[in-house]
Scaffold this active site. Sequence first.
Site, short mmCIF file in Angstrom:
data_model
loop_
_atom_site.label_atom_id
_atom_site.label_comp_id
_atom_site.label_asym_id
_atom_site.label_seq_id
_atom_site.Cartn_x
_atom_site.Cartn_y
_atom_site.Cartn_z
N CYS A 68 0.84 -1.20 0.00
CA CYS A 68 0.00 0.00 0.00
C CYS A 68 0.87 1.24 0.00
O CYS A 68 1.87 1.32 0.72
CB CYS A 68 -0.90 -0.03 1.24
SG CYS A 68 -1.75 1.51 1.59
N CYS A 71 1.21 4.86 3.38
CA CYS A 71 2.20 5.23 4.38
C CYS A 71 3.60 5.02 3.81
O CYS A 71 3.83 4.06 3.08
CB CYS A 71 2.05 4.39 5.65
SG CYS A 71 0.50 4.67 6.55
N CYS A 145 -6.66 -0.59 8.57
CA CYS A 145 -6.02 0.71 8.35
C CYS A 145 -5.75 1.32 9.72
O CYS A 145 -6.63 1.92 10.33
CB CYS A 145 -6.91 1.62 7.52
SG CYS A 145 -6.09 3.18 7.10
N PHE A 272 -8.46 32.68 4.30
CA PHE A 272 -8.58 31.29 3.86
C PHE A 272 -9.30 30.51 4.98
O PHE A 272 -8.86 29.47 5.45
CB PHE A 272 -7.22 30.65 3.56
CG PHE A 272 -6.36 31.43 2.60
CD1 PHE A 272 -6.51 31.27 1.23
CD2 PHE A 272 -5.42 32.33 3.07
CE1 PHE A 272 -5.71 32.00 0.34
CE2 PHE A 272 -4.62 33.05 2.20
CZ PHE A 272 -4.76 32.88 0.83
N CYS A 366 0.43 23.53 5.51
CA CYS A 366 0.72 22.11 5.32
C CYS A 366 1.97 21.91 4.48
O CYS A 366 2.30 20.79 4.12
CB CYS A 366 -0.47 21.41 4.67
SG CYS A 366 -0.90 22.07 3.03
#
Length: 409
Positions: A68, A71, A145, A272, A366
């Site tokens: 996957c 991660c 998960c 924002f 971010c």
Amino acid sequence: MSETLEIEALGAQGDGIAQTPAGPVYVPFSLAGETVTVKVKGRRAVLESVTVSSPDRTEPACRHFGACGGCAVQHLEGKAYAAWKRAKVVHALQSRGIDAEVDPLVACSPASRRRVAFTARKVGKSAVLGFNAAQSHHVVPVSECPIAVPQIAAALDPLRELAEAVAATPKSFRLLVTATRTGLDVAVEGAGRLGEKQRRRVVDIVLANGFARLALDGEVLVESDKPVILFGDVSVAVPVGGFLQAVGAAEEAMAGLVVQHLRGGKRVADLFAGSGTFALRLARDVRVHAVESDRAALDTLDQAARHAPGLKPVTVERRDLFDRPLVARELDAFDGIVFDPPRAGAEAQCRQIARAKIGRVAAVSCSPGTLARDLSILAEGGYRVARVVPIDQFLWSPHVEVVALLEHG
């Protein structure tokens, strides 16, 4: 043909980096100090085995890790992981000449992600639900998960059944799943157009599993209950597909820093603003003017503020701050500002803030790189970076949130 490489560093995206005569080679799932056997494909390599392990290597938390692509660094021990994420912020600031102490990383716990974006694809008569493999469009099905809140993790089978029911295309499509106080909110994008029989089956699945809402490409198909979350103590009805911080505890940490820094002012601008992550918390103490370009988010914020008792006045303005930032003379009406832009940052807006003399500014981002650029603009305008706090909310990924607190003069 297999090769043996020495991993010299852990890169910004979580890949080990080996230096070769042909240049750097990036090896996913390897760590600095390791000796690995790989198959090299251009600048990237497929890890076959680890012959010498790093002392920082640990057992991954998920059986799907390595296949996957959700991660990148589950194999990295906790303290080393926290230091790696903090270093990303330190390096970004240093690259812009910003001399500011960076706090230790605020940790993110497993089983805390309240919003998860799954990928699904129809395979025969059923569907697979999971995440894309790294650097691939192949969907890896998942049966667990460990990053997701229990409410989402326990619903993997019903979500897979839902994916099968909505799939009207052979292509991959997306399910954005949010755990709310009233049930799961599922927004499907790109699954194709449903026939009437499919729609009835989909509605049955949603109702049978107690999901709060299902939307298909922005259209609400069924809503058994308004999906509601709390911003502080204010109830907010989540707009379809609207922005929401992925982890509630991370949001609380960010908001706590912002509110504390801007407390004591009279009027604050939230730029924002989204659906009110900061505005609705700040309004407990100060008047707030919230500016946002997305109409649905702004309407949500406005409605929540109107119905929440005990708030100071909250005004709203729909405005694209990339094309038309608040100029310095408009900003002079405020004694505090918080801005939380998309990944591209707030360069144009920061040039206007730099021309104003706002007592306190809180910058949330971010992207450490674009934040560092924006902070350098503010520093040139006389602002001092008083504190920088990295916050983890995308566990075991390369992403890190940052809150920077600034003062003028």
